[in-house]
Design an enzyme around this catalytic site. Structure first.
Site, PDB file in Angstrom:
ATOM      1  N   MET A  32      39.933  53.281  34.496  1.00  0.00           N
ATOM      2  CA  MET A  32      40.880  53.765  35.502  1.00  0.00           C
ATOM      3  C   MET A  32      42.308  53.413  35.071  1.00  0.00           C
ATOM      4  O   MET A  32      43.220  53.369  35.895  1.00  0.00           O
ATOM      5  CB  MET A  32      40.571  53.169  36.877  1.00  0.00           C
ATOM      6  CG  MET A  32      39.198  53.605  37.397  1.00  0.00           C
ATOM      7  SD  MET A  32      39.065  53.646  39.193  1.00  0.00           S
ATOM      8  CE  MET A  32      39.387  51.952  39.593  1.00  0.00           C
ATOM      9  N   ALA A  34      45.603  51.149  33.559  1.00  0.00           N
ATOM     10  CA  ALA A  34      46.143  49.783  33.658  1.00  0.00           C
ATOM     11  C   ALA A  34      45.400  48.924  32.646  1.00  0.00           C
ATOM     12  O   ALA A  34      44.833  47.874  32.961  1.00  0.00           O
ATOM     13  CB  ALA A  34      46.018  49.232  35.081  1.00  0.00           C
ATOM     14  N   GLY A  38      40.324  43.531  28.126  1.00  0.00           N
ATOM     15  CA  GLY A  38      38.912  43.881  28.371  1.00  0.00           C
ATOM     16  C   GLY A  38      38.655  45.335  27.964  1.00  0.00           C
ATOM     17  O   GLY A  38      37.680  45.638  27.260  1.00  0.00           O
ATOM     18  N   HIS A  39      39.549  46.236  28.399  1.00  0.00           N
ATOM     19  CA  HIS A  39      39.393  47.650  28.015  1.00  0.00           C
ATOM     20  C   HIS A  39      39.506  47.805  26.493  1.00  0.00           C
ATOM     21  O   HIS A  39      38.759  48.557  25.878  1.00  0.00           O
ATOM     22  CB  HIS A  39      40.492  48.503  28.659  1.00  0.00           C
ATOM     23  CG  HIS A  39      40.454  48.550  30.147  1.00  0.00           C
ATOM     24  ND1 HIS A  39      41.459  48.056  30.933  1.00  0.00           N
ATOM     25  CD2 HIS A  39      39.525  49.059  31.005  1.00  0.00           C
ATOM     26  CE1 HIS A  39      41.165  48.248  32.205  1.00  0.00           C
ATOM     27  NE2 HIS A  39      40.000  48.843  32.276  1.00  0.00           N
ATOM     28  N   GLN A 155      28.077  47.269  38.481  1.00  0.00           N
ATOM     29  CA  GLN A 155      28.403  48.638  38.062  1.00  0.00           C
ATOM     30  C   GLN A 155      27.589  49.016  36.815  1.00  0.00           C
ATOM     31  O   GLN A 155      27.055  50.125  36.707  1.00  0.00           O
ATOM     32  CB  GLN A 155      29.898  48.750  37.773  1.00  0.00           C
ATOM     33  CG  GLN A 155      30.311  50.005  37.024  1.00  0.00           C
ATOM     34  CD  GLN A 155      31.812  50.134  36.883  1.00  0.00           C
ATOM     35  OE1 GLN A 155      32.479  50.519  37.816  1.00  0.00           O
ATOM     36  NE2 GLN A 155      32.353  49.831  35.714  1.00  0.00           N
ATOM     37  N   ARG A 189      43.421  44.320  38.489  1.00  0.00           N
ATOM     38  CA  ARG A 189      43.927  43.818  39.773  1.00  0.00           C
ATOM     39  C   ARG A 189      44.514  42.403  39.667  1.00  0.00           C
ATOM     40  O   ARG A 189      45.120  41.931  40.631  1.00  0.00           O
ATOM     41  CB  ARG A 189      42.842  43.873  40.848  1.00  0.00           C
ATOM     42  CG  ARG A 189      42.529  45.296  41.295  1.00  0.00           C
ATOM     43  CD  ARG A 189      41.551  45.310  42.468  1.00  0.00           C
ATOM     44  NE  ARG A 189      41.383  46.638  43.037  1.00  0.00           N
ATOM     45  CZ  ARG A 189      40.369  47.462  42.762  1.00  0.00           C
ATOM     46  NH1 ARG A 189      39.443  47.106  41.905  1.00  0.00           N
ATOM     47  NH2 ARG A 189      40.296  48.650  43.344  1.00  0.00           N
TER      48      ARG A 189
HETATM   49  O1  PAF Z   1      35.188  50.321  35.732  1.00  0.00           O
HETATM   50  C1  PAF Z   1      35.992  51.228  35.988  1.00  0.00           C
HETATM   51  O2  PAF Z   1      37.127  51.234  35.530  1.00  0.00           O
HETATM   52  C2  PAF Z   1      35.565  52.373  36.885  1.00  0.00           C
HETATM   53  O3  PAF Z   1      34.736  51.939  37.919  1.00  0.00           O
HETATM   54  C3  PAF Z   1      34.919  53.540  36.116  1.00  0.00           C
HETATM   55  C4  PAF Z   1      33.612  53.126  35.447  1.00  0.00           C
HETATM   56  C5  PAF Z   1      35.874  54.073  35.060  1.00  0.00           C
HETATM   57  C6  PAF Z   1      34.577  54.688  37.088  1.00  0.00           C
HETATM   58  O4  PAF Z   1      35.708  55.136  37.746  1.00  0.00           O
END
Ligand code: PAF
Length: 288
Positions: A32, A34, A38-39, A155, A189
Site C-alpha cells: 500500500m 509508504a 520491510g517492503h 494476513q 503506521r
Molecule cells: O500488507 C499490505 O500492504 C496490504 O494489506 C496488501 C497485502 C497490499 C493488500 O492491500
C-alpha cells in the site's frame, strides 16, 4: 528514473506478456506504499527469486473500516518510485480505485475461520477487503510468485488459504519481519508515533519475546499472555487488543512443541495501533 509506472490492468498485462514472451519468470510484491525497509526486503527477495519484479501500490479502501485512517494513510508515490527504481524493480503498478473496483463491482472474497478472530475480531471486514484485493492483484498479474511479510502474519495465513482454496497458480513466499535495532517492527503506521511513543513502542516486541520464551520453556500460555498484557498497560500502552499464542500454520490453538507456534499481539500506543508477532523458538533466519 527508468521505472515504468503502470496505471491500468491493460498496461500491467501488456508488460507482463512481454516478459513472459522472453521466457522470464515474474514476481509480484503487493503493497500500500509508504515503503520502508520491510517492503524493500520483499523487493530484494523477489529480485533474487524471479527474473522480473513488479511492485504494486494501492491503498485499498475495502480494508479500512469507517473511522479508520484511510484518508490520512501515508502516501508518497514519487518517493516510493525512487526507492523502487534504486532497488532495480522492473515495474510499478499504481492504479486508481476505478481500475481495481470497476463500475458495479460486487464480488467479495471471504476466507472464513482464519480471518475471523485476532485482527478479524477487532477490524470487521478487514480480511475480506484484503482477500478481495489480493485475489484481484494475483489474477491481474498472474505472477509465478507473490511476496508478503511475516509482520502481518494473519494476513499471510489468510492469503495462503485463499490461494490454495481458489486454485490460484501462484507461489506465496514470506519474508521475515524487518526490525529497528531496538526491536520495533518496520511498519508504515510507525510514522504516526510521537517521539515519546516511539521510545515505548519496542516494548511490544519485548513482551512477545517473553511470552515466546515462557511457552518454549513449557510455561503456562494463558498466564504468559496475561502477564504480557499487564506489562504493556503498565508501560504506557493505552489498550491491548490481544496477546495470543496460536498454531503457526492454522492459527488455531497451539500444540507446541509438536507443531510450530506463534505469539501474536495488537496494542494501542496513543492513537496508533501496532501489531506484531514472533515465532516460539524461531528457526534460524526467521523472525525472533
Ligand atoms: O500488507 C499490505 O500492504 C496490504 O494489506 C496488501 C497485502 C497490499 C493488500 O492491500
Amino acid at each position: 528514473m527508468t521505472l515504468p509506472i503502470l496505471r491500468t490492468t491493460e498496461d500491467l498485462r501488456a508488460r507482463i506478456r512481454e516478459w513472459r514472451c522472453a521466457g522470464e519468470s515474474v514476481g509480484l510484491v503487493p503493497t500500500m506504499g509508504a515503503l520502508h525497509e520491510g517492503h524493500l526486503s520483499l523487493v530484494r527477495l523477489c529480485g533474487a527469486t524471479t527474473a522480473r519484479t513488479c511492485v504494486t501500490i494501492f491503498v485499498n479502501p475495502k480494508q479500512f473500516a469507517p473511522g479508520e485512517d484511510l484518508e490520512r494513510y501515508p502516501r508518497d508515490e514519487a518517493a516510493d518510485a525512487r526507492l523502487l527504481d534504486a532497488e532495480g524493480a522492473d515495474a510499478l503498478y499504481a492504479p486508481d480505485v476505478g481500475d481495481v473496483y470497476g463500475p458495479g463491482f460486487a464480488t467479495r472474497v471471504a476466507v472464513g475461520a482464519v480471518g475471523d478472530d485476532l485482527e478479524g475480531a477487532f477490524r470487521p471486514g478487514f480480511f475480506e477487503g484484503i482477500a478481495t484485493v489480493v485475489t484481484k492483484l494475483l489474477m491481474k498479474a498472474l505472477p509465478d510468485t507473490a511476496f508478503f511479510g511475516e509482520k502481518d502474519y494473519q494476513q499471510l495465513v489468510v492469503i495462503r488459504r485463499l490461494v490454495a482454496d481458489l486454485d490460484i497458480p501462484v507461489a506465496i513466499e514470506a519474508a521475515p519481519t524487518v526490525r529497528e535495532a531496538d526491536g520495533l517492527a518496520a511498519a508504515s503506521r510507525n510514522a504516526y508515533l510521537t517521539p515519546a511513543e516511539r521510545e515505548r513502542a519496542p516494548r511490544l516486541f519485548r513482551a512477545m519475546v517473553s511470552v515466546a520464551q515462557t511457552v518454549d520453556a513449557g510455561g503456562e500460555v494463558d498466564a504468559a499472555c496475561a502477564d504480557a498484557r499487564r506489562t504493556l498497560l503498565d508501560s504506557g500502552f493505552a489498550s491491548v487488543d490481544y496477546v495470543a499464542v496460536r498454531d503457526a500454520e492454522t492459527l488455531g490453538p497451539p500444540a507446541y512443541p509438536a507443531r510450530t507456534a506463534r505469539v501474536l499481539a495488537a496494542a494501542r500506543l496513543g492513537t496508533t495501533r501496532l501489531i506484531d508477532n514472533v515465532a516460539v523458538a524461531p528457526e534460524p533466519g526467521h523472525d525472533s
